[in-house]
Motif scaffolding. Sequence first.
Motif, mmCIF file in Angstrom:
data_model
loop_
_atom_site.group_PDB
_atom_site.id
_atom_site.type_symbol
_atom_site.label_atom_id
_atom_site.label_comp_id
_atom_site.label_asym_id
_atom_site.label_seq_id
_atom_site.Cartn_x
_atom_site.Cartn_y
_atom_site.Cartn_z
ATOM 1 N N UNK A 169 27.773 5.672 36.923
ATOM 2 C CA UNK A 169 27.995 5.728 38.432
ATOM 3 C C UNK A 169 27.807 4.350 39.446
ATOM 4 N N UNK A 170 26.933 3.424 38.644
ATOM 5 C CA UNK A 170 26.754 2.123 39.436
ATOM 6 C C UNK A 170 27.887 1.427 39.024
ATOM 7 N N UNK A 171 28.236 1.272 37.682
ATOM 8 C CA UNK A 171 29.112 0.414 37.442
ATOM 9 C C UNK A 171 30.503 0.764 37.860
ATOM 10 N N UNK A 172 30.772 2.063 38.429
ATOM 11 C CA UNK A 172 31.955 2.559 38.932
ATOM 12 C C UNK A 172 32.260 2.207 40.312
ATOM 13 N N UNK A 398 29.831 -7.132 35.158
ATOM 14 C CA UNK A 398 29.626 -7.487 33.549
ATOM 15 C C UNK A 398 28.200 -7.398 33.179
ATOM 16 N N UNK A 399 27.248 -7.830 33.839
ATOM 17 C CA UNK A 399 25.852 -7.628 33.704
ATOM 18 C C UNK A 399 25.431 -6.146 33.415
ATOM 19 N N UNK A 403 23.794 -4.188 30.330
ATOM 20 C CA UNK A 403 22.741 -3.530 30.642
ATOM 21 C C UNK A 403 22.879 -1.866 30.128
ATOM 22 N N UNK A 404 23.903 -1.434 30.418
ATOM 23 C CA UNK A 404 24.302 -0.063 29.708
ATOM 24 C C UNK A 404 24.466 -0.012 28.373
ATOM 25 N N UNK A 405 24.956 -0.979 27.838
ATOM 26 C CA UNK A 405 25.095 -0.733 26.448
ATOM 27 C C UNK A 405 23.748 -0.814 25.682
ATOM 28 N N UNK A 406 23.020 -1.730 26.366
ATOM 29 C CA UNK A 406 21.276 -1.749 25.684
ATOM 30 C C UNK A 406 20.604 -0.545 25.814
#
Length: 422
Positions: A169-172, A398-399, A403-406
């Motif tokens: 949601x934050x990314x979107x 991008x960050x 972070x989400x991938x981690x």
Amino acid sequence: MSDTVPEGWKSHKLNTITNVIDSAHQTPSFSESGYPMVRIGDIKGGKLTLENTALVSKEVFKAFTKKYAPTHNDLLMTRVGSYGRCSIVKAKQAFCLGQNTVVINPISIDPDYLYHFLQTRNINEQIEDTVGGSSQKSLSLSAIMNLKVLTPDKCEQKKIAAILTSADDVIDKTQAQINKLKDLKTGMMQELLTKGIGHTEFKDSPVGIIPKEWEVFTSQELLKKGILEKLQDGNHGSQYPRAQEFLKEGVPYIAASHISELGEINFKVCPHLSQQSADQMRIRPAIGGDVILTHNATIGRTAIIPQEKSEVIASTSTTYYRTDPNKLLNKYLFYYFQSTAFVSQLQSVMGQTTRNQVPITAQRELDIILPTFKEQIAISNVIESITDRIKAISAKHKQLIKTKKALMQDLLTGKVRVNVDS
């Protein structure tokens, strides 16, 4: 791919915890109105959107949903071409699936947890181990059914899904900010690069109405006047470097693929040539301050070579423009190349040929709007301010993805366990 199962977790084949349903194997006919049909290109990850899907009639819709009609919280996966991409259905609107896709209907697993798990490196490695085909790889229905999914208990699934969905949601929302700023920039550029700042008198020109004090010249005319000092495309034919000549360090060799949408050159990934090879080139390298324009295949990408770069070799797909810094600001030219006035000229040239290119002979005839030098600076500064905001938020975006991938790697492998009581 590790076969280790975290303590308290279980490993399941996908078809034991979901229904995996193949799409109809037939070519549909489309309509101007009717029901959305989701095809491979519509499955892009994240929540499925039906805004730009093709439409089919009621009869076609019934035929393609005879076996199963996708519903809320189902997952969709692509099988051919861009195989393995997955989206989750949150819309309540009825739709059907086109060819080479599957529906994954969760039975005994949390849908959101499963969606996130299907994005993991674990699943990607399983998919890559099973895809077949030489010219166009495809993912079989059997391979999808046999994907191994690791699951904690339902409470932990829901907690993990909530954390990762919150990150999405934050990314979107950050992406939405970027999109709004890009729209603002486009409108602002159209206004500034055709109407300027504070003008009240205007005149007709080859590129439309512009302020009375402004002029329009072709690139060739600017060269004759010395306003442009050089307009040069890259080395062709026998001068094109061979693969074995490329190095990791040396003189950068840039192509369209190394230039971002925001006009940044990625020198970390571009190949390099030795100084000796660069010196043997018939066409001399570009230098710091030159403006790059891509003219072949990927048309219209533009960038300014950083001032500290003494030499940069332009590939056959790029042209460099060198300006007289006292008459034509390179930053103004960089932004003008992104304007509707200029892009429409590029499109016009491409429309006259079957090849997707704008050769240097055609570039010499393109019109360039020339405000006063003082106004070039003012216009560039305004556009640069919003460009800098877009770059800053894009870096944040991008960050967030990183972070989400981690988080996914930690939470969906059981490396980090969540507290289900909180």
